[in-house]
Write a protein that holds these residues in place. Structure first.
Motif: not given
Lengths: 272, 263
Positions: B2, B4, B24, B28-30, B46-47
């Motif tokens: 997963h 970011r 998403e 995946h966190n988007t 952080e991505n």
């Protein structure tokens, strides 16, 4: 006799290079390309010139430098990359920091977000115009907030409207150090910081070479592909030098014999 | 795995919004970063991946360079995206790929008036930093130049002929005929892909390792020459009519490219 092409804007031609041209014309043929009267196009890039010197950073001059570099083998001082990076404050900070040069912490923020640093200097993002730093100094809750009016104009103005601010962490320093570089030849000065005394020349004095600064300057010029530059430093309470500004078109009139040093450097470069 | 993912975009909706939904739905966190919420500093680290949807130098291109300098992949590549946006860089990309480009002029209105002749018109005024149709205007004569309130002008020879927007996603190519100078969202008609256009797209795509994009091409009426007038690194694909959903096609290409870059 070598032929040197001078790419310049009207402001610099009329105000900054009279002595330099007088000296240079004794040593070389000089072809002058003035930004305000030159038409750049892809069929107009044949030059009988041994070397170009770009004195200024206007939009047409920068574009012309790019075209000359791609379309001819004529050397340029400074290179397109060097000029572009000097103008783009955020990009030069990024490259310098990545290359191991100590620069003040920096951030690029939307205008609706506060500075991440309690004590900061807000500076213009694209340093391309001829007007100089116009600080507006505020002291709030024990913090020092310095806003450059040029940055505010760029953020909200008629033309650019970036809606962004470039913040640099404020470094308190007794002196501001300025180094002029012409290739490997460096000239060292110090002055009271312009935030304390805006008349920078009043307190400027020539100083002996500082070995640590010399190493930083040569490395920074190499990283940014600059052969001619001026670099500003502040020295923190921990005795560390921070590179705060870099300029690809320094005013060489401010140093002793500057116009001659500049002219001699260009002549020497035509021999390389 | 997963991821970011950050999407650097001037808008939250349209293609960007659909791409976010695609990622998403694949777990995946988007986050979409616009001019409202994009701060270029350590907070970007952080991505795992950034997608450079919009190519305005400030802030999106700068953000792309920042991410890349910290080892975070940016797709499409920041340098090539920036070059698509700058007229001179775009001209050099086209020229260096061996493709044709119209004549152009760059100078003050006074210099242009002094050097050009009546026969050089019509011309197209284009912003130096830009792609697409925003700020683009036909200049028919010297009088039109006098009416412009700009200190420096970029003008390109107007090419009379058939105008195309040609999209490409992976190996798929979609040639759409359009009304001259209309934007990407205007009505277009799908045309059979000619050998010449296919060759131009393949040359472009391979020269710069592009996963997707578009070229605006004009076939000159008089000479039948194919001239590239505008490249785009990340169009909206609003006129994609060549099968498949462009959002998932591109989303999958980006994820595959990320895997390649990380291996």
């Amino acid at each position: 006799m070598k032929n040197i092409g001078l790419i310049i804007d009207r402001f610099h031609l009329e105000n900054k290079v009279a002595e330099f041209l007088k000296i240079l014309k004794k040593k070389a043929k000089v072809s002058i390309y003035v930004e305000e009267s030159y038409l750049l196009n892809k069929d107009n890039l044949n030059f009988d010139v041994d070397l170009f010197f770009v004195k200024g950073k206007g939009k047409l001059m920068v574009a012309m430098a790019r075209m000359i570099e791609n379309e001819t083998s004529i050397p340029l001082i400074n290179s397109y990359k060097g000029i572009w990076l000097s103008i783009n404050r955020f990009m030069n900070s990024l490259i310098l920091k990545k290359g191991g040069i100590r620069v003040p912490d920096f951030s690029l923020n939307p205008s609706n977000c506060k500075s991440p640093f309690p004590n900061y200097i807000m500076k213009n993002i694209i340093d391309q115009k001829t007007y100089s730093f116009k600080p507006n100094i505020l002291r709030e809750d024990g913090c020092l907030k310095i806003n450059d009016e040029r940055a505010i104009e760029e953020c909200n103005g008629i033309n650019e409207k970036y809606q962004y601010f470039y913040y640099q962490k404020f470094i308190k320093s007794k002196w501001e150090y300025k180094v002029y570089g012409f290739g490997d030849n460096l000239y060292f000065y110090k002055q009271i910081p312009v935030l304390v005394n805006p008349n920078k020349m009043e307190t400027r004095r020539e100083i002996e070479e500082i070995t640590e600064l010399k190493e930083i300057v040569l490395k920074a010029m190499k990283l940014l592909d600059l052969k001619v530059a001026s670099l500003d430093f502040l020295k923190s309470n921990e005795d560390q030098y921070y590179l705060t500004d870099i300029n690809s078109t320094p005013n060489f009139n401010y140093i002793k014999d500057g116009p001659k040093i500049m002219a001699d450097f260009l002549i020497e470069q035509t021999r390389n | 795995m997963h991821l970011r993912i950050g999407i650097l975009s001037k808008r939250k909706g349209y293609f960007t919004g659909k791409l976010k939904n695609f990622f998403e739905s694949n777990g995946h966190n988007t986050i979409i970063y616009t001019k409202e919420n994009l701060c270029i500093n350590e907070s970007m680290l952080e991505n795992d991946l950034y997608i450079l949807k919009s190519k305005h130098q400030i802030p999106f291109v700068y953000a792309g360079f920042y991410a890349e300098s910290h080892g975070i992949p940016v797709i499409p590549n920041t340098d090539i995206s920036q070059k698509h946006k700058d007229r001179f860089e775009a001209y050099l990309l086209i020229k260096n790929a061996g493709l044709l480009y119209p004549k152009w002029y760059y100078g003050t209105p006074q210099t242009i008036k002094k050097n050009l002749k009546d026969k050089d018109f019509p011309l197209i005024l284009k912003p130096v930093s830009g792609s697409g149709s925003r700020g683009v205007k036909v200049i028919y004569n010297f009088g039109d130049i006098e009416n412009l309130n700009q200190d420096i002008l970029y003008l390109e020879k107007y090419i009379e002929g058939t105008h195309y927007t040609v999209y490409f996603i992976g190996d798929k190519i979609c040639a759409m005929e359009k009304i001259p100078l209309k934007n990407e969202h205007s009505e277009m008609t799908r045309r059979k892909l000619s050998k010449e256009i296919k060759q131009i797209i393949m040359t472009w795509k391979n020269q710069y390792n592009l996963l997707f994009g578009h070229l605006d091409i004009v076939i000159e009426k008089k000479t039948h020459k194919h001239l590239v007038v505008d490249p785009g690194s990340f169009p909206e694909f609003s006129n994609w009519k060549c099968g498949g959903d462009p959002v998932s096609l591109i989303g999958n290409l980006i994820l595959e490219e990320y895997k390649k870059l990380k291996n």
